[in-house]
Design a protein around this motif. Structure first.
Motif, mmCIF file in Angstrom:
data_model
loop_
_atom_site.group_PDB
_atom_site.id
_atom_site.type_symbol
_atom_site.label_atom_id
_atom_site.label_comp_id
_atom_site.label_asym_id
_atom_site.label_seq_id
_atom_site.Cartn_x
_atom_site.Cartn_y
_atom_site.Cartn_z
ATOM 1 N N ILE A 1 0.856 -1.185 0.000
ATOM 2 C CA ILE A 1 0.000 0.000 0.000
ATOM 3 C C ILE A 1 0.892 1.235 0.000
ATOM 4 C CG2 ILE A 1 -1.755 1.279 1.283
ATOM 5 C CD1 ILE A 1 -2.575 -1.453 2.515
ATOM 6 N N ALA A 2 0.655 2.115 -0.955
ATOM 7 C CA ALA A 2 1.387 3.379 -1.060
ATOM 8 C C ALA A 2 0.377 4.500 -0.835
ATOM 9 C CB ALA A 2 2.061 3.501 -2.429
ATOM 10 N N PRO A 3 0.228 5.001 0.399
ATOM 11 C CA PRO A 3 -0.885 5.907 0.724
ATOM 12 C C PRO A 3 -0.559 7.382 0.516
ATOM 13 C CG PRO A 3 0.230 5.244 2.743
ATOM 14 C CD PRO A 3 0.971 4.581 1.609
ATOM 15 N N SER A 4 -1.415 8.078 -0.223
ATOM 16 C CA SER A 4 -1.326 9.536 -0.386
ATOM 17 C C SER A 4 0.101 9.964 -0.720
ATOM 18 C CB SER A 4 -1.827 10.242 0.882
ATOM 19 O OG SER A 4 -3.135 9.830 1.212
ATOM 20 N N ILE A 5 0.648 9.406 -1.796
ATOM 21 C CA ILE A 5 2.070 9.550 -2.102
ATOM 22 C C ILE A 5 2.379 10.943 -2.644
ATOM 23 C CG2 ILE A 5 3.964 8.666 -3.514
ATOM 24 C CD1 ILE A 5 3.152 6.800 -1.317
ATOM 25 N N ARG A 6 3.379 11.575 -2.034
ATOM 26 C CA ARG A 6 3.843 12.889 -2.474
ATOM 27 C C ARG A 6 4.854 12.753 -3.608
ATOM 28 N NH1 ARG A 6 2.829 17.544 0.630
ATOM 29 N NH2 ARG A 6 3.939 18.470 -1.119
ATOM 30 N N GLU A 7 5.142 13.888 -4.243
ATOM 31 C CA GLU A 7 5.997 13.879 -5.423
ATOM 32 C C GLU A 7 7.485 13.828 -5.106
ATOM 33 O OE1 GLU A 7 5.228 18.219 -4.389
ATOM 34 O OE2 GLU A 7 4.197 16.296 -4.293
ATOM 35 N N ARG A 8 7.864 14.159 -3.882
ATOM 36 C CA ARG A 8 9.293 14.131 -3.556
ATOM 37 C C ARG A 8 9.482 13.555 -2.165
ATOM 38 N NH1 ARG A 8 8.709 19.920 -3.458
ATOM 39 N NH2 ARG A 8 9.931 20.043 -5.376
ATOM 40 N N GLY A 9 10.592 12.854 -1.994
ATOM 41 C CA GLY A 9 10.978 12.360 -0.685
ATOM 42 C C GLY A 9 10.238 11.131 -0.216
ATOM 43 N N HIS A 10 9.162 10.759 -0.895
ATOM 44 C CA HIS A 10 8.340 9.643 -0.428
ATOM 45 C C HIS A 10 8.881 8.319 -0.970
ATOM 46 C CE1 HIS A 10 3.973 8.989 1.112
ATOM 47 N NE2 HIS A 10 4.750 7.978 1.436
ATOM 48 N N LEU A 11 8.828 8.159 -2.297
ATOM 49 C CA LEU A 11 9.412 7.000 -2.957
ATOM 50 C C LEU A 11 10.353 7.486 -4.051
ATOM 51 C CD1 LEU A 11 6.261 4.699 -3.324
ATOM 52 C CD2 LEU A 11 8.069 4.529 -1.606
ATOM 53 N N TYR A 12 11.482 6.802 -4.191
ATOM 54 C CA TYR A 12 12.457 7.165 -5.213
ATOM 55 C C TYR A 12 12.133 6.431 -6.523
ATOM 56 C CZ TYR A 12 15.614 9.362 -1.790
ATOM 57 O OH TYR A 12 16.171 10.182 -0.846
ATOM 58 N N HIS A 13 12.796 6.885 -7.585
ATOM 59 C CA HIS A 13 12.592 6.259 -8.893
ATOM 60 C C HIS A 13 12.858 4.759 -8.826
ATOM 61 C CE1 HIS A 13 12.466 6.087 -13.306
ATOM 62 N NE2 HIS A 13 13.465 5.227 -13.201
ATOM 63 N N GLU A 14 13.942 4.357 -8.149
ATOM 64 C CA GLU A 14 14.249 2.931 -8.076
ATOM 65 C C GLU A 14 13.195 2.153 -7.295
ATOM 66 O OE1 GLU A 14 17.382 4.948 -5.304
ATOM 67 O OE2 GLU A 14 16.298 5.418 -7.161
ATOM 68 N N ASP A 15 12.524 2.818 -6.338
ATOM 69 C CA ASP A 15 11.436 2.155 -5.616
ATOM 70 C C ASP A 15 10.272 1.855 -6.565
ATOM 71 O OD1 ASP A 15 12.810 2.391 -3.153
ATOM 72 O OD2 ASP A 15 12.068 4.432 -2.917
ATOM 73 N N TRP A 16 9.941 2.814 -7.426
ATOM 74 C CA TRP A 16 8.855 2.590 -8.383
ATOM 75 C C TRP A 16 9.226 1.489 -9.377
ATOM 76 C CZ3 TRP A 16 4.177 3.859 -7.445
ATOM 77 C CH2 TRP A 16 3.880 4.972 -6.667
ATOM 78 N N GLY B 1 6.890 5.821 -15.296
ATOM 79 C CA GLY B 1 6.246 4.563 -15.663
ATOM 80 C C GLY B 1 4.850 4.401 -15.104
ATOM 81 N N ALA B 2 4.295 5.460 -14.496
ATOM 82 C CA ALA B 2 3.005 5.332 -13.815
ATOM 83 C C ALA B 2 1.878 5.011 -14.788
ATOM 84 C CB ALA B 2 2.692 6.613 -13.046
ATOM 85 N N GLU B 3 1.900 5.602 -15.981
ATOM 86 C CA GLU B 3 0.806 5.373 -16.922
ATOM 87 C C GLU B 3 0.707 3.903 -17.313
ATOM 88 O OE1 GLU B 3 0.011 9.539 -19.211
ATOM 89 O OE2 GLU B 3 1.532 8.214 -20.074
ATOM 90 N N GLU B 4 1.842 3.266 -17.523
ATOM 91 C CA GLU B 4 1.822 1.854 -17.879
ATOM 92 C C GLU B 4 1.425 0.994 -16.678
ATOM 93 O OE1 GLU B 4 4.750 -1.615 -19.752
ATOM 94 O OE2 GLU B 4 5.583 0.308 -19.086
ATOM 95 N N LEU B 5 1.970 1.302 -15.494
ATOM 96 C CA LEU B 5 1.693 0.491 -14.310
ATOM 97 C C LEU B 5 0.225 0.555 -13.919
ATOM 98 C CD1 LEU B 5 2.620 -1.209 -11.878
ATOM 99 C CD2 LEU B 5 3.243 0.938 -10.723
ATOM 100 N N PHE B 6 -0.363 1.758 -13.942
ATOM 101 C CA PHE B 6 -1.744 1.919 -13.482
ATOM 102 C C PHE B 6 -2.767 1.951 -14.614
ATOM 103 C CE2 PHE B 6 0.777 3.832 -9.991
ATOM 104 C CZ PHE B 6 0.385 2.959 -8.983
ATOM 105 N N GLY B 7 -2.302 1.940 -15.867
ATOM 106 C CA GLY B 7 -3.220 1.831 -16.993
ATOM 107 C C GLY B 7 -4.037 3.068 -17.268
ATOM 108 N N TYR B 8 -3.479 4.270 -17.036
ATOM 109 C CA TYR B 8 -4.208 5.505 -17.329
ATOM 110 C C TYR B 8 -3.364 6.414 -18.213
ATOM 111 C CZ TYR B 8 -1.479 7.428 -13.349
ATOM 112 O OH TYR B 8 -0.478 7.813 -12.498
ATOM 113 N N ARG B 9 -3.993 7.487 -18.679
ATOM 114 C CA ARG B 9 -3.299 8.568 -19.365
ATOM 115 C C ARG B 9 -3.539 9.848 -18.563
ATOM 116 N NH1 ARG B 9 -0.663 5.369 -21.131
ATOM 117 N NH2 ARG B 9 -0.483 4.546 -23.249
#
Length: 681
Positions: A419-434, A458-466
């Protein structure tokens, strides 16, 4: 699991070392022993013990030695707490500090080193001393200018204690503001120094728990803080302070809270639990109780020494642990040999007793991703991370899951659902984490993510949205609605506690199980960040005027996406939380993960939303622990198990509990039950 109590004399209160009512102190210690208390955490009031920088009060030292002797006589371990300047809302500072920084000022560091070396040299070999505590919420006396200062201070004084012969485990009494803000005492920094990390938390002191103290959120605060502290620090957690005052709640409510707290901390893997405090105080007109009268009535026993119902909860819980063979106390080394100089190799303190291991209870192994930079993320206060994490922990618990927190860099393959809750754009998860999360999902894992600014290539591919556009929400309220039933494939026989009341339940066989309509309201959305997206490969499970809930098959796994900070907004709502509708996205993700996770051997636990349950393998048997976290009735089903609940030996009960069959347990409002299961057959 260590059962501890925080102690000042009922007769003298904070003036204990000056008044020294030994008969009353002796009676208190005898009462603790009778209740099954193992450890006494007590306080060396700084001005009483160190009236001058390089002189300790000899009478106070004599009384300290006498107190330790009395603890030994009653079979109690002791945890002396140095530099106690804050207590119950008031501060007692040494006059010679003159406002200097105790964490960095060379003169003050020398004076503090003098105290700990003298006391450790005198009492480091005393059989009663089981732990050293460097301070009671020391940021309330003097807040460090930087977290590095607090960490260096603790490391320096730890070295001084070790050099003087004190080999017992060391801790610092930090409290919930270390998780919900930046008070200079960070859980990760304390983990680098301490042998075990302390935590103090009180539901009525945090805005995250606006409801009654026996409600779902309030009774989950302690296991939440325990598991988050463990993840951030990497060390065992001794939950050394929690409690309620009889000035604010009924004694019945206090007893229910204590039962839920002890059982929940046991399930959460706490190294210990400490009640605040032993007794009410007979002289409430004295400071600090004169300025904060409610502080005089936190006791397990009343001012006359008579036990409250909460004291009997501690007694019965200690008997249950003893029946299960759970190690008590923190352990004291048999022999102590002090190094001759600071230059010698550091001394390893005695190992803490091993805790009973949790066993799979049928549900998906669930982890909530902790931020990479919990304290150092630019423009983001740790309190925002704490709110999102608490919201996720509450929702996951209500969905029947037993979540822990996944520290940065931990292996994701140990989990079925992340579970990745209410994820912010910086400091929360790094590129390698995604990138690792994408691999996790592709290999069959389940991911539930909600938005609060996160952006990854890679979010669009992972979550299937545009992506269309991020925006600030311009409405106060929105609802997730679905015009159809959402289904989750079965096949694994897993799914602990996925609430049958909401229709989500995984059973053996290939059939699909319906989850019911989604209809969840979010209030307080005004000004929050949303991500406007257009479904591409993803399936839209529910949508509102601004919000959308998506499901995307990615490789062999599934990724769910909420385009709003679901957890962060919900946890701020003063109304009932969680409501059934709030839980549905989590239940659907849990059902998906349960269907995909490998089938396990052993029993499966199904619970209503307000009940958390777990199994622990103890030295003297298999324990089932069930806690109703809310003042409404709940239930637990035990499937299939070789004997189920038939022949279960009840070891602890608080409230109304009824075993209606070998597979079903009914728990009344705020009830708690611990039993040893029959594993024969």
């Amino acid at each position: 699991m260590d059962l501890a109590v925080n102690y000042w004399s009922r007769e003298a209160g904070v003036q204990m070392w000056r008044d020294w009512p030994e008969d009353s102190i002796t009676a208190d210690l005898a009462g603790m022993k009778a209740l099954g208390i193992r450890t006494v955490r007590f306080f060396l009031l700084w001005p009483d013990f160190q009236p001058e920088p390089f002189r300790l009060d000899e009478i106070a030292l004599q009384r300290l030695g006498r107190f330790l002797d009395l603890c030994s006589r009653h079979g109690l371990s002791a945890c002396p707490t140095f530099f106690t300047g804050h207590m119950s809302g008031e501060n007692w500072d040494v006059p010679w500090r003159r406002g200097a920084d105790p964490y960095t000022d060379p003169f003050l560091l020398r004076a503090q080193a003098y105290q700990v070396r003298r006391i450790a040299s005198l009492f480091g070999g005393h059989p009663a001393v089981a732990c050293w505590d460097l301070g009671n919420e020391p940021d309330l006396v003097a807040r460090p200018r930087h977290a590095d200062d607090a960490e260096s201070w603790a490391a320096f004084l730890k070295g001084e204690i070790r050099a003087a012969g004190g080999r017992q485990p060391l801790t610092v009494g930090i409290h919930f503001p270390s998780l919900a803000g930046d008070n200079g005492f960070h859980a990760d920094g304390m983990g680098r120094v301490c042998d075990l990390v302390s935590m103090h938390a009180y539901p009525f002191y945090t805005p995250l728990c606006p409801g009654p103290v026996d409600s779902f959120r309030s009774t989950l605060l302690l296991p939440f803080a325990c598991r988050l502290t463990a993840a951030l620090s990497g060390k065992p957690v001794h939950f050394s302070e929690f409690g309620l005052t009889a000035s604010w709640v009924s004694e019945a409510t206090e007893g229910s809270f204590m039962a839920a707290a002890l059982a929940s901390l046991f399930m959460a893997g706490a190294a210990g639990a400490g009640a605040w405090c032993w007794g009410d105080f007979r002289r409430p007109a004295r400071p600090p109780y004169n300025s904060a009268p409610f502080e005089a009535s936190f006791g397990l026993v009343r001012a006359d020494g008579e036990p409250r119902p909460s004291a009997l909860v501690w007694r019965d819980f200690s008997r249950a642990l003893a029946a299960l063979g759970v190690p008590s106390g923190l352990g004291v080394p048999a022999a102590l040999e002090a190094p001759s100089a600071l230059s010698e190799a550091p001394v390893r303190p005695p190992a803490l007793p091993a805790l009973p291991a949790p066993l799979p209870a049928g549900g998906p192994r669930t982890g909530i991703l902790a931020p990479r930079r919990y304290y150092e993320a630019l423009e983001i206060d740790p309190g925002e991370f704490a709110a999102a994490a608490f919201g996720a922990f509450t929702l996951a618990s209500g969905a029947g899951l037993d979540p822990c927190f996944v520290p940065p860099g931990a292996p994701f393959e140990d989990y079925d659902l992340l579970i990745a809750p209410s994820i912010r754009e910086r400091g929360h998860l790094y590129h390698e984490d995604w990138e690792r999360l994408a691999v996790f999902v592709r290999k069959g894992g389940t991911l539930l993510c909600s938005y609060n600014g996160v952006a990854w290539t890679g979010a669009e591919e992972l979550f299937g949205y545009r992506v269309e556009s991020p925006r600030r929400c311009d409405v106060e309220r929105d609802s997730l609605r679905s015009s159809r039933n959402v289904t989750a494939a079965s096949g694994a026989g897993n799914g602990a506690g996925i609430g049958a009341a909401a229709g989500v339940r995984i059973a053996d066989g290939p059939e699909e199980v319906r989850s019911g309509d989604i209809s969840g309201d979010l209030t307080g959305l005004q000004g929050e960040r949303l991500l406007l997206v257009r479904p591409d490969a993803a399936e839209t499970l529910a949508e509102g005027e601004r919000m959308v809930f998506l499901k995307n098959r990615f490789g062999n796994g599934t990724a769910f996406f909420l385009n709003a900070p679901w957890e962060r907004v919900l946890v701020r709502d003063p109304g009932p939380f969680p409501a059934e509708a709030h839980l549905l996205p989590y239940r659907i993700a849990a059902a998906s993960a349960a269907a995909a996770s490998p089938k396990h051997n052993g029993p499966t636990l199904w619970t209503s939303w307000n009940v958390r349950a777990g199994l622990r393998k103890c030295p003297d048997g298999l324990a089932l622990v069930a806690v109703n976290h809310h003042p409404v009735s709940g239930s637990l089903e035990f499937l299939p198990g070789p004997a189920g609940l038939a022949g279960a030996e009840e070891l602890f009960r608080h409230g109304r509990v009824e075993v209606t069959s070998s597979q079903r347990l009914e728990l009344g409002p705020s009830a708690v039950w611990i039993a040893r299961l029959n594993t024969a057959g």
